[in-house]
Design an enzyme around this catalytic site. Structure first.
Site, PDB file in Angstrom:
ATOM      1  N   HIS B 261       0.861  -1.184   0.000  1.00 34.39           N
ATOM      2  CA  HIS B 261       0.000   0.000   0.000  1.00 34.39           C
ATOM      3  C   HIS B 261       0.896   1.232   0.000  1.00 34.39           C
ATOM      4  O   HIS B 261       1.899   1.263   0.705  1.00 34.39           O
ATOM      5  CB  HIS B 261      -0.894  -0.006   1.251  1.00 34.39           C
ATOM      6  CG  HIS B 261      -2.002   1.009   1.199  1.00 34.39           C
ATOM      7  ND1 HIS B 261      -1.802   2.345   1.473  1.00 34.39           N
ATOM      8  CD2 HIS B 261      -3.312   0.867   0.894  1.00 34.39           C
ATOM      9  CE1 HIS B 261      -2.961   2.980   1.343  1.00 34.39           C
ATOM     10  NE2 HIS B 261      -3.881   2.119   0.991  1.00 34.39           N
ATOM     11  N   GLU B 315      -7.282  -5.175   1.540  1.00 33.05           N
ATOM     12  CA  GLU B 315      -8.086  -6.044   0.689  1.00 33.05           C
ATOM     13  C   GLU B 315      -7.925  -7.512   1.039  1.00 33.05           C
ATOM     14  O   GLU B 315      -8.817  -8.315   0.772  1.00 33.05           O
ATOM     15  CB  GLU B 315      -7.696  -5.806  -0.764  1.00 33.05           C
ATOM     16  CG  GLU B 315      -7.971  -4.366  -1.161  1.00 33.05           C
ATOM     17  CD  GLU B 315      -8.005  -4.162  -2.646  1.00 33.05           C
ATOM     18  OE1 GLU B 315      -7.155  -4.733  -3.340  1.00 33.05           O
ATOM     19  OE2 GLU B 315      -8.895  -3.428  -3.098  1.00 33.05           O
TER      20      GLU B 315
END
Lengths: 380, 380
Positions: B261, B315
Site C-alpha cells: 500500500h 483487501e
C-alpha cells in the site's frame, strides 16, 4: 473556466504550479496565447482541418496522409452503432433529464462493461463515435421527435448536426462547429483530464474515466458555464445596457461568466479563433452585443482587480458561436464534452503507457489521535 | 491498493508526497499503523459502533448522543425511497451487467439531476441510503429474484444484507459487516476521494462526484482487487500449495493481489481489525489458508524486494471477511464503495467549505510549436 471573484485559497489546495506529470499532447502557452497540439498551432488548423484529422494527430502523433483522416473516419463509422442493450438503457432515462445529466449516464453505459486495461485506441473510437449518437437521441426524445440515424456520407461533426436536426446542415455551420471541435479537442492538464488520468492510473477503464471526466467538466468553474454566458447576453439584451448590468452584478459580488482562466495570462487563443468564426456565422447585432459585453466586462474587472491579467475565456465566444450555429444552450457543455472525447482518449492512452498510481498526500487538521468513543466497549 | 511489482515512475507523476490540500477527517499514520477519524482510533470503534454513528462522526465532527446516531438513522430512513424514474432507469440495465458497472450508472442516475452546489448533507444521506437499495435490486434481478424492500426496524448495514438476501441476517454477520463498513468509511486522500474533491472543486455536484469516485475505485490498483484476492485463495486451495503457487506466480512477473500500500509502511490497521473479525466469522480452514498465504506471500515478496516494507493490505482480510459473511465476490468492490459513501460525502462538504479549483500543471514533452499542417490553407 472560472468567474472573476477569486476563491479563498489554502496552501497547495489548487495544486497551482504543481507539475502532475508529462504529456506530449498539448502545450498551453498561457503567457503568449499559444495552444499547440503535438507541435501544431491550433489556430492554424481552423477553419479547414476536419475533426477526424485532429483526432488522428492526437491519437497517432502526426497528421494523416489526407484530410479527413481516412483511418479515423473509417474507424468512427465502424464504431458508431450503439449496442441494443445500451440504447435500451439510454431510452429508459426520463426525456426531461438535462442533456448533460443524460450524457454522464450515457458514458457510464457505453460499452456495456466491455472495456479493458490498458485502454485501446478502438475503445476511444467507440467513445468518440457513440457519444454524439446517444446525446442526439436523447435530445430528439426530449423534444418529442424520433431519432435520426447517422449518415455514412457525412463527417463526424456534420453527422452530429444531422442527428440533432434531421436536416442537411449548412456548410457554414459545419465549418464553424468543426473549428469549435478542433479548438476544444484537448487542453493539457485541466481538471477533467487530470481526473481522467487519475482514474486510468488505478487501472480502471476508459469508459469509467470518461464518465468521471464529464462529471468534472460539468462544474461551472470548468466546462459548465458557456450557457450562462448566453443567459447573461440575453439578459443584457442590448449593447447600451451592458455597462450598467455588469456594474450592478459585480456590486452584488456575483460572478461574471466567460472571463478569466487559470492558465491564460493573455488572450485565450481559442477565444481569438472563435471570435473570428463568430464574425462569419453570428447575427451582426448579437455579435455587436457580445463584443460590447466583452469590452465592458474587461474594463470593470480590470478596474476591480488592478494589475490582474484578466481576459475573456474560451466560453465567451463559444457561447456566441454555438448559439449562431443553432444549438440550444443546454447542449453547449455536452458539445464541449463531445469535442474533448478526442483529448480524453489520447490522455488515457498516454497515461497507461507510462503509468503510476496518482495519489497525493493531505495535511490532517483534525484533532490528534486519542479521543475515546463515549460508549466504547473496554478494549481487549 | 496495489500489487507487488513497482511501476515505472516519472517525476511527480504519482504526486507522491505532494500535499494536495487539508482535511480534518482522517489521519492515516502509515508508519505507526494508525487510522484515525476526527481524533478517534478506528480500531477502537470495531466491533460495536454502528455505521450510522461513524457517519455522524464524519459528517458532524463528533459522536452522536447515543448509538446508533438517531439523527443519521432517521435521515437515512427518510432518504431511502428511490424516485420512480430512477428506479425505472436502473431496471432497464441488463441484469447481466456486473454489479460494479451497474453501480456506476446508479450513482449517475441518483437524484435525477436534482443536486446543488455547494453539496448539502441531505444529498449525502440520499447517496448513502439509496446506493445499497439500487445495488441490492440489481443483484436480485441478476439472480432472477424479485426486489426486497428495506425494513424500517433494521439499521443501515443489516438492511443491506436483508435487501440482498430477503432473510433476517444473523447478528454475527451484521456485526462483521458493520465493522467492515466502519473501517472502510474513509481513508484520507486516496485516489477516488481525490477525484471526488477535484469534481467538487469545479462546482459540480455530489452525484457527479460520487460517480467519478466510483469510476476511480473500480481500478484494481485502488479498490477493484479484493475479489482477486479471493480468486487467488480459491486457486491455491490448501495451505500446503501456497508457497509453490506464490513462487510460480512471482516468477512469471505477475501481481500478487492483497499486498502493499502506498500509504502504509507498517501493518494496515484495518487489516489487523479485519483479521480479528475473520477469526470470529470465517470457516477455520479458510482462515488457516488465508493466514498461510499471507505468511508465504510476505516471505516471498520481502525476499524479492529486500528492504521494502511490504505488508498485507486491507483487501486481503476484506476478501476473507466478506466471503465469510456470504457476499459473492462481484459484490466486494461495490460493498467497499457503499462503506465509502460516508467519507465521500464528508470530503465533498469539506472541499466546498473552502474551495479552490484543483488544476495542476503538466510538463509538455511533445515537439515545439512551429510544425505546419501539410494541407493548411495559407494564413490571413
Amino acid at each position: 473556466m472560472r468567474g472573476s471573484v477569486p476563491e479563498r485559497a489554502s496552501a497547495n489546495a489548487g495544486l497551482d504550479g504543481v507539475v502532475a506529470g508529462r504529456s506530449a499532447l498539448t502545450w498551453v502557452g498561457g503567457e503568449t496565447s499559444d495552444l499547440v497540439y503535438r507541435g501544431y498551432d491550433v489556430r492554424a488548423l481552423v477553419p479547414g482541418v476536419p475533426y477526424e484529422s485532429v483526432v488522428h494527430l492526437l491519437l497517432f502523433g502526426e497528421p494523416p496522409e489526407s484530410d479527413p483522416s481516412p483511418v479515423v473516419a473509417g474507424a468512427l463509422r465502424g464504431a458508431r452503432p450503439v449496442a441494443a442493450g445500451v440504447r435500451a438503457a439510454a431510452d429508459a432515462l426520463a426525456p426531461s433529464l438535462p442533456p448533460l445529466e443524460a450524457m454522464r449516464t450515457h458514458l457510464s453505459l457505453l460499452g456495456g462493461g466491455d472495456w479493458s486495461y490498458p485502454p485501446r485506441r478502438e475503445e476511444g473510437y467507440r467513445l468518440i463515435a457513440q457519444s454524439p449518437v446517444l446525446l442526439a437521441r436523447h435530445f430528439r426524445r426530449a423534444t418529442g421527435r424520433p431519432p435520426v440515424e447517422a449518415r455514412d456520407d457525412l463527417g463526424h461533426v456534420a453527422n452530429y448536426l444531422w442527428m440533432l436536426t434531421g436536416e442537411a446542415p449548412a456548410p457554414a455551420r459545419v465549418e464553424a462547429l468543426e473549428a469549435y471541435f478542433d479548438l476544444l479537442a484537448d487542453h493539457g492538464m485541466n481538471a477533467s483530464t487530470f481526473v481522467l488520468r487519475i482514474v486510468i492510473s488505478t487501472h480502471s477503464d476508459l469508459g469509467s474515466a470518461a464518465t468521471a471526466a464529464l462529471a468534472t467538466l460539468k462544474g461551472p468553474l470548468h466546462g459548465g458555464a458557456p450557457s450562462r454566458v448566453l443567459e447573461m447576453l440575453r439578459e443584457i439584451g442590448t449593447p447600451d445596457r451592458a455597462e450598467g448590468w455588469i456594474h450592478e452584478r459585480l456590486a452584488r459580488g456575483e460572478l461574471l461568466y466567460g472571463f478569466g482562466h487559470r492558465a491564460y495570462k493573455s488572450e485565450d487563443p481559442r477565444g481569438l479563433s472563435l471570435h473570428a468564426i463568430a464574425r462569419s456565422v453570428a447575427d451582426p447585432s448579437r455579435l455587436r452585443l457580445a463584443e460590447t459585453v466583452e469590452r465592458e466586462g474587461l474594463a470593470a474587472l480590470r478596474a476591480a482587480h488592478p494589475g490582474a491579467r484578466i481576459y475573456a475565456n474560451v466560453e465567451f465566444y463559444s457561447a456566441v458561436v454555438l448559439d449562431a450555429i443553432g444549438l440550444p444552450p443546454e447542449l453547449f457543455t455536452p458539445t464541449f464534452a463531445l469535442a474533448r472525447t478526442a483529448g480524453w482518449t489520447a490522455h488515457a492512452l498516454e497515461q497507461a503507457a507510462e503509468n503510476r498510481l496518482i495519489r497525493p498526500d493531505v495535511e490532517y487538521t483534525g484533532p490528534p489521535k486519542g479521543l475515546r468513543w463515549p460508549r466504547a466497549k473496554p478494549g481487549p
